[in-house]
Structures are given as C-alpha cells and as structure tokens.
Design an enzyme around this catalytic site. Structure first.
Site, PDB file in Angstrom:
ATOM      1  N   GLU A  24       2.667  -6.193   7.313  1.00  0.00           N
ATOM      2  CA  GLU A  24       1.830  -5.184   7.964  1.00  0.00           C
ATOM      3  C   GLU A  24       2.050  -5.124   9.475  1.00  0.00           C
ATOM      4  OE1 GLU A  24      -0.383  -6.375   4.194  1.00  0.00           O
ATOM      5  OE2 GLU A  24       0.779  -7.388   5.757  1.00  0.00           O
ATOM      6  N   GLY A  49      -0.089  -5.488   0.245  1.00  0.00           N
ATOM      7  CA  GLY A  49      -1.142  -5.528  -0.760  1.00  0.00           C
ATOM      8  C   GLY A  49      -0.704  -6.201  -2.040  1.00  0.00           C
ATOM      9  N   ALA A  77       0.835  -1.202   0.000  1.00  0.00           N
ATOM     10  CA  ALA A  77       0.000   0.000   0.000  1.00  0.00           C
ATOM     11  C   ALA A  77       0.869   1.251   0.000  1.00  0.00           C
ATOM     12  CB  ALA A  77      -0.914  -0.009   1.223  1.00  0.00           C
ATOM     13  N   GLU A 114      -1.155  -9.802  -1.402  1.00  0.00           N
ATOM     14  CA  GLU A 114      -2.595 -10.066  -1.376  1.00  0.00           C
ATOM     15  C   GLU A 114      -3.188 -10.073  -2.781  1.00  0.00           C
ATOM     16  OE1 GLU A 114      -4.220  -8.306   2.788  1.00  0.00           O
ATOM     17  OE2 GLU A 114      -3.023  -6.921   1.583  1.00  0.00           O
TER      18      GLU A 114
END
Length: 255
Positions: free
Chosen positions: A129, A106, A61, A109
């Site tokens: 994270e 991300g 992110a 993911e």
C-alpha cells in the site's frame, strides 16, 4: 457470486472467485463478511478454509474502485472494510488460509485473519500500500505486527516489497510451504482433522489465545481459567475423559 461457501466433511471452503486476480472490491468485501457470518452459524461447518483458487489467493483491493473514492467516502467505507475482515478473524472455529500465487495488500490481510497459513512454493505475499501513498487499511498494521513482530512488519509495510514463500516461512508470515498443486488439499486436510475435534474446546482455545494477546497476562489467565472451568460442563469433556480412562489417549470421537 464473487465469494462462495461450500461445505463437506465438516469443512467449509470460503472461495474467492473474481477473476483474474480476486481483487477485493466493495461487493466482494461485503459478500466475504456475509459468508463468514454464515460459516460461524452453520453446525455442519466445524472448520474453514480460505481459498482463492489454483492461481491466486487475492492480489489486493480494487484500485480503480478506490481511486474514485474521496476522503468522505473512505471515512464511511474504511470501517466496513475492517469489519468484513474482523468477522473472518473472529470465526469461532479453526480457519486455515490456502495461499496460492499472490496474496498482496488486502489479500495478505485476509490471510492474516486465519489461524494457520499454508502457502504454495511460488506464493508471494506483501503489503504494498505504501507504493500507492497509503498504509494497510484492513488490519495489516495490527495483525501483521502481532504475527511477525513490529520490526519485520515495518520492513514489509515501509518498503511495500513482496515476500517469497520461503522468506515468509522464515519470518513466520506463513506456517507451511508446499508444492502449489497440494495447497488446497493440505489445507483441507488440516481443517478436516480439526473438524473432528471438540468444537467448544476448539472455540475456547481460539478465543483464549486471541483475546489474551490483546490484554495483560493476568487478564489473559483469567480468560483461560474461565474457559477451562466452563468446559467441565460440556459433553465433549465427559466424552474425552471417559475415552482416555477406558481406551487410552487420543481415541475419543466427538460429535
């Protein structure tokens, strides 16, 4: 554009293009969702490649953007974030991630949303994270655990450590490791092969597996049975069986 979609030979390539690290800011997330929806609709896209370019898949992110968000803002945004990735995961066509360089947070993911992951031999994946005082928020706690099992997923999520390509292969986080220069070529070849297959049967197979994983086996078998019987109404089934009887196995050509 931070994300583009280009199609050739039945394969649509969804390309992240936000140098230098393809950080997934809000605009990129929203654009990713739009193009996943477009890939779902388009008849000339029969399989999809997720690609971030030769150097990096996606490093996560946009931390500076997230740092400016308070709790209220993230309550609103977190659903949209998850939804953008879920739309990718639910593309009813074969999807392969071509993972180069970093696929972190991300980025990892997003790779988890694919049906198949081909990684460069220098790739590094992970869910870091926890090092920010957070947990994965775009499906990582759910898709990672379903893919590699809860114990291995907790190892990666609790520690935030990066996994090199060979370890990722060993634990099932990726499906193939190839030289970095060959990642996109091999991913495109995998997608192109499936793009020539029976579209409705491939959709049925994907939805049966994915939906079955979310329920008990009896319900999963019902999903499979309904799709299996339903495919007998398709032209592809007629074409495939006729070709088998007249020409032998593996020679059918699907539209």
């Amino acid at each position: 554009m931070t994300v583009t979609l280009e199609a050739s030979d039945g394969v649509g390539t969804i390309r992240l293009d936000r140098p230098p690290m393809n950080a997934l800011d809000v605009a990129t997330q929203d654009r990713l969702r739009e193009l996943a929806e477009e890939a779902t609709r388009r008849d000339d896209v029969r399989a999809v490649v997720l690609y971030g370019g030769e150097k990096v898949f996606a490093a996560g992110a946009d931390i500076k953007e997230m740092q400016a968000m308070d709790h209220t803002a993230m309550v609103v945004r977190s659903k949209a974030l998850q939804d953008s990735f879920t739309v990718v995961a639910r593309i009813p066509k074969p999807v392969v991630a071509a993972v180069t360089g970093y696929a972190l947070g991300g980025g990892c993911e997003l790779a988890l949303c694919a049906d198949f992951r081909i990684a460069a031999d220098n790739a590094k994946l992970g869910q870091p994270e926890i090092l920010l005082g957070l947990i994965p928020g775009a499906g990582g706690t759910q898709r990672l655990a379903r893919l590699i099992g809860p114990s291995k997923a907790k190892d990666l999520i609790f520690t935030g450590r990066h996994v090199k390509a060979q370890e990722a292969l060993a634990i099932g986080l990726v499906d193939r490791v190839v030289p970095a220069a060959e990642v996109y070529e091999q991913a495109h070849a995998w997608a192109a092969r499936l793009a020539k297959g029976p579209a409705l049967a491939l959709r049925a197979a994907k939805e049966s597996v994915d939906a079955g994983l979310e329920t008990d086996i009896d319900t999963g078998l019902t999903i499979e049975r309904n799709w299996f019987a339903g495919l007998f109404a398709t032209e592809d089934r007629e074409r495939g069986m006729r070709s088998f009887v007249e020409e032998g196995p593996g020679k059918a050509k699907f539209l």
